[in-house]
Design a protein around this motif. Structure first.
Motif, mmCIF file in Angstrom:
data_model
loop_
_atom_site.group_PDB
_atom_site.id
_atom_site.type_symbol
_atom_site.label_atom_id
_atom_site.label_comp_id
_atom_site.label_asym_id
_atom_site.label_seq_id
_atom_site.Cartn_x
_atom_site.Cartn_y
_atom_site.Cartn_z
ATOM 1 N N VAL A 118 49.219 46.677 42.824
ATOM 2 C CA VAL A 118 49.330 45.415 42.085
ATOM 3 C C VAL A 118 49.621 44.274 43.058
ATOM 4 O O VAL A 118 49.011 43.204 42.997
ATOM 5 N N VAL A 119 50.552 44.551 43.996
ATOM 6 C CA VAL A 119 50.960 43.518 44.943
ATOM 7 C C VAL A 119 49.804 43.134 45.868
ATOM 8 O O VAL A 119 49.661 41.983 46.257
ATOM 9 N N ARG A 120 48.958 44.110 46.193
ATOM 10 C CA ARG A 120 47.858 43.831 47.114
ATOM 11 C C ARG A 120 46.894 42.807 46.506
ATOM 12 O O ARG A 120 46.468 41.863 47.184
ATOM 13 N N TYR A 122 47.642 40.673 44.207
ATOM 14 C CA TYR A 122 48.412 39.428 44.150
ATOM 15 C C TYR A 122 48.384 38.728 45.510
ATOM 16 O O TYR A 122 48.241 37.499 45.586
ATOM 17 N N SER A 123 48.487 39.497 46.582
ATOM 18 C CA SER A 123 48.480 38.904 47.927
ATOM 19 C C SER A 123 47.177 38.169 48.201
ATOM 20 O O SER A 123 47.166 37.105 48.818
ATOM 21 N N TRP A 124 46.088 38.760 47.725
ATOM 22 C CA TRP A 124 44.794 38.089 47.919
ATOM 23 C C TRP A 124 44.736 36.759 47.173
ATOM 24 O O TRP A 124 44.086 35.819 47.606
ATOM 25 N N LEU A 125 45.471 36.727 46.068
ATOM 26 C CA LEU A 125 45.551 35.481 45.321
ATOM 27 C C LEU A 125 46.202 34.396 46.185
ATOM 28 O O LEU A 125 45.783 33.236 46.183
ATOM 29 N N TYR A 226 41.350 48.106 36.430
ATOM 30 C CA TYR A 226 41.654 46.960 35.571
ATOM 31 C C TYR A 226 42.367 45.854 36.352
ATOM 32 O O TYR A 226 42.110 44.669 36.163
ATOM 33 N N ILE A 227 43.242 46.286 37.270
ATOM 34 C CA ILE A 227 44.140 45.361 37.977
ATOM 35 C C ILE A 227 43.387 44.301 38.778
ATOM 36 O O ILE A 227 43.608 43.094 38.603
ATOM 37 N N GLN A 230 41.368 41.764 36.867
ATOM 38 C CA GLN A 230 42.250 40.987 35.996
ATOM 39 C C GLN A 230 43.022 39.938 36.813
ATOM 40 O O GLN A 230 43.132 38.793 36.408
ATOM 41 N N ILE A 231 43.547 40.352 37.983
ATOM 42 C CA ILE A 231 44.335 39.403 38.787
ATOM 43 C C ILE A 231 43.430 38.441 39.537
ATOM 44 O O ILE A 231 43.665 37.232 39.544
#
Lengths: 284, 255, 330
Positions: A118-120, A122-125, A226-227, A230-231
């Protein structure tokens, strides 16, 4: 009782727990889901029955078809790009890096693998977002005037996926390359093959099963994820897993979600049969 | 040509490390947003995260589910691999296929199936239901690793042990398991990481006791925050420590 | 401590192939029997049937008079020394040797004492805390032997135990094996394809081929008076001459019809059965004897192998008048 019969009874005893677990928590749930996929909704309640309505909808409703197409396009693109990027990296580590540094080089190449999934994403975000590192850098350098719209697009999803699968594939392809006896390459070159010919006629065919197995795994993990969409992709362009989650969450339409899942599984099964010739799933 | 290779490798490392570097760097951000510009160094987000009870509870839950489900997957996978590698059973190819099958199915489908079944059976969702799902996804992995590791050397040592009077459980306990210590440890730690990191099953199959990825997910919903960076960095640190320790302990010794 | 083995009418079928074809064999308690034959002759299959690693398709195996049908290896009064030794790599030598006793619930102190005693028997005393990977091939072989003997089996089965050793070590180990067998008095059933090893250790050699017993008896008997052409050829080099109606390619011979078999060392210028003049084609000094190929003058298509005494001086082309001191017609 004969020795063979005793031994066989023991064998059954040892496989039974694993089989029972797989049966109870994998096969049975799947059957339940399959059954549910033929039910339909009346208002907010599930009415059991045997209708193909959900499947008809899955292949006629434009939102659903589009999601399936999106998923397929993204997955195929990610799989191809990841293999193409990972193979040279694995080959450089296997053949160029001195033997004693190889494990370290490999460990480093896949270190971010161990961040939370999940964090990975998010990091790309943080990297690709409107105020992210990439945009701020490019703006600062004066290369662009307006921030690029990367986040919440398919590009972001693909980048996030490729990042993850390049690491996974580097691992599996490296494992295959390193098993090759250097004598194969020596023999090929001894017999007059150039670098490219050696790769094309010796190295590639010998590593193909490993590459296909890795690619298949990439396909399975990518199309069902999905993650990341979605992110990183947001809701602009839905993928099939996003659509399934949406059906379950917002509309509580479990039968339709089940049917879409069965479709998803059908796609994976199709991919399995297309690559079955080279697959070595029990030898990862 | 040679230089090109090294350049490629360097670029690959940059690509691979970019998000992690950004993640860790901005976890020290002395400001409300984890994006440039960097406003100064601060540990306050770590302080906040470590003082967050929900997060710490989720961490504990994740650890529990990961260890218990991996242990079950390992035992089941090991026993099944032992039986299928050693005993000639009718239908063994089919059984191997069934045991490997969950590896080819998306976690989302496994989760949805379990949700349907538990719903129909009236089973309350809890960490146990998550654990059951995590055993399903890790069992094929443990089985495959154990099955591949069972070579002729083990086979002949097991035969010798039986010849010397060992019952089957004694063979497994005294001979097979110690001889396969390295692959068993690898399978266990891989399973732990997969379970630890698994989101969709954990998201769909539990209500109140959530695991860490689910908790992080709900943090994300409130937008970008250096707190998320701090959690991510901590998880990364722990995982990397584990991986390095495993590398040093198990694989060095196995050589 | 020791028991006989009866193999009665045993056949073993693997898929379509018959690995053993109605084999019967009586092994006496305390006997050192060697099963000898080429690979695929059924000798290892027979050993596995006695050890309980397989069960016969037909027939019976009895150990100490008890029928072994349905009895697992661990329940049988047999232990095996495996070809690859199968030492447990994660255990010390003492733990390896004491393993069988551990499985029988023997207390640690007692089994360690016994392990030390067994290691002493094979000449590895004081090395009980080493690990198998620290040992040489010959030493591993000794540990495997000590481990198998530690539980005092009635019958010890040895599956090509010296096969992985080099020739010199093999000869040294076979002497030691024989001495240990004499000391412990256990029945030894030993499988090998090396006929010199067989002759060096066996009380009785059982020659096998194609799933059947071709010949059996004490080494001298099997070597000097083989009962089949296969046994004759497998035990050592042999010259074969067809004889029919008292006539062979060499001329008249006063022997019954069949194949006249003569060992190379039985041929010399003396010897009662005259072979006539033979021309030396080539000769080489082999240390203990001079090995020569000779062509009988009467039969230019035939080549005989002859082992002449160490001191014999023969030149290429020389003609010798040769005879055989021992022969057998099969």
């Amino acid at each position: 009782m004969t020795l063979e019969a005793k031994e066989r009874r023991l064998g059954w005893g040892l496989v039974a727990p694993a089989l029972v677990w797989t049966g109870a928590f994998f096969v049975l749930p799947f059957v339940a889901m399959l059954a549910l996929s033929f039910a339909h909704m009346e208002g907010r309640t599930v009415v059991h029955g045997f209708g193909a309505g959900n499947y008809v909808r899955a292949f006629t409703d434009w939102t659903m078809v589009k999601a399936l197409v999106n998923s397929l396009e993204i997955t195929v693109l990610v799989t191809v790009v990841s293999v193409v990027l990972a193979y040279p990296l694995a080959a450089i580590i296997a053949f160029r890096v001195p033997a004693r540094w190889q494990r370290l080089a490999l460990l480093m190449a896949v270190l971010p693998f161990w961040t939370s999934y999940v964090v990975r994403s998010y990091s790309w975000l943080l990297v690709l977002g409107q105020n992210g590192v990439v945009n701020k850098t490019l703006l600062g350098l004066g290369l662009i005037a307006e921030p690029l719209e990367i986040a919440s697009t398919r590009t972001a999803t693909v980048i996030g996926f490729v990042h993850f699968f390049v690491m996974l594939l580097t691992l599996t392809i490296y494992a295959n390359l390193i098993q090759l006896s250097p004598n194969y390459m020596r023999a090929a070159q001894d017999l007059g093959a150039g670098r490219w010919q050696t790769f094309r006629h010796v190295v590639l065919p010998l590593t193909l099963p490993g590459v296909v197995t890795g690619a298949f795994l990439t396909f399975v993990l990518c199309i069902g994820d999905y993650i990341t969409p979605q992110i990183l992709g947001g809701n602009a362009e839905l993928t099939l897993p996003q659509l399934i989650m949406l059906q379950m969450g917002r509309s509580g339409n479990f039968p339709l979600a089940s049917a879409l899942s069965v479709v998803l599984m059908g796609v994976v099964t199709l991919a399995y049969f297309l690559s079955a010739r080279w697959l070595r799933l029990d030898r990862l | 040509m040679r230089v090109l290779g090294w350049i490629y490798m360097a670029l690959a490392y940059v690509f691979v490390f970019l998000p992690v570097a950004v993640l860790v760097a901005f976890s020290f951000q002395d400001g409300r947003l984890p994006v440039p510009p960097f406003q100064g160094f601060s540990l306050r987000w770590y302080e906040k995260v470590l003082g967050n009870d929900d997060l710490m509870a989720a961490l504990g839950n994740s650890f529990l589910v990961a260890v218990v489900s991996s242990a079950i997957a390992l035992v089941l996978g090991f026993l099944a691999a032992h039986a299928l590698a050693r005993v000639r059973l009718p239908g063994s190819v089919l059984m191997r296929g069934v045991l490997i099958a969950p590896m080819t199915v998306s976690y989302l489908i496994i989760a949805l199936g379990l949700l349907t079944m538990f719903g129909a059976a009236g089973v309350k969702l809890s960490l146990w239901t998550v654990g059951a799902g995590h055993v399903v996804i890790n069992l094929p992995l443990c089985f495959a690793i154990c099955f591949a590791a069972m070579g002729d050397q083990q086979r002949s040592a097991e035969r010798a042990a039986r010849d010397l009077g060992a019952a089957e459980w004694q063979v497994l306990w005294h001979i097979s398991a110690p001889m396969l210590a390295a692959p068993l440890a690898a399978a266990f730690f891989l399973s732990v990481t997969f379970s630890w990191d698994e989101f969709i099953i954990a998201f769909l199959l539990t209500r109140f006791d959530v695991t860490l990825p689910v908790e992080i997910w709900s943090m994300l919903r409130s937008g970008l925050s250096p707190a998320t960076n701090a959690v991510g960095s901590l998880v990364f640190l722990v995982s990397v420590t584990l991986v390095v320790a495993l590398e040093l302990l198990v694989f060095r010794r196995a050589k | 401590m020791t028991a006989g083995v009866s193999v009665r009418g045993v056949s073993q079928r693997y898929g379509g192939a018959l690995a053993l074809d109605d084999v019967s064999l009586e092994i006496m308690a305390g006997e050192f029997v060697v099963l000898l034959g080429p690979s695929g002759c059924g000798k290892t299959t027979l050993l596995n049937l006695i050890g309980g690693f397989a069960e016969p398709t037909r027939g019976q195996v009895l150990i100490g008079g008890k029928d072994m049908a349905g009895v697992a290896p661990k329940e049988r009064p047999t232990t095996t020394v495996f070809q690859d030794y199968a030492l447990f790599p994660h255990m010390s030598l003492a733990e390896n040797v004491g393993f069988g006793l551990r499985m029988r619930g023997v207390a640690k102190a007692e089994r360690m004492a016994r392990a030390e005693e067994m290691l002493a028997l094979v000449g590895l005393d004081g090395r009980g805390d080493r690990r198998p990977h620290e040992l040489s091939g010959g030493q591993r072989q000794r540990v495997a032997l000590a481990r198998a003997l530690a539980v005092s089996p009635d019958v010890l089965l040895l599956d090509e135990p010296l096969g992985a050793l080099d020739l010199k070590l093999r000869r040294a180990m076979q002497d030691e094996l024989k001495a240990i067998q004499r000391r412990v008095g256990t029945t030894f059933v030993h499988v090998t394809h090396d006929q010199e090893e067989a002759m060096g250790i066996a009380d009785r050699i059982v020659v096998m081929n194609g799933g059947k017993i071709e010949d059996q008896g004490p080494p001298r008997e099997v070597y000097m008076r083989p009962k089949s052409l296969f046994a004759a050829g497998f035990m050592g080099e042999v010259n074969r001459i067809k004889v029919k109606g008292g006539v062979s390619a060499l001329g008249m011979m006063a022997v019954p019809d069949g194949v006249l078999c003569i060992r190379p060392e039985a041929i010399s210028t003396a010897g009662a059965l005259r072979l006539g003049p033979c021309r030396v084609r080539d000769a080489a000094f082999f240390g203990g004897y001079v090995r020569a190929h000779v062509v009988p003058v009467a039969a230019p298509d035939m080549v005989l192998v002859v082992h002449l005494p160490q001191g014999a001086e023969v030149a290429e082309g020389q003609v010798l008048d040769l005879g055989a001191s021992a022969h057998v017609v099969l």
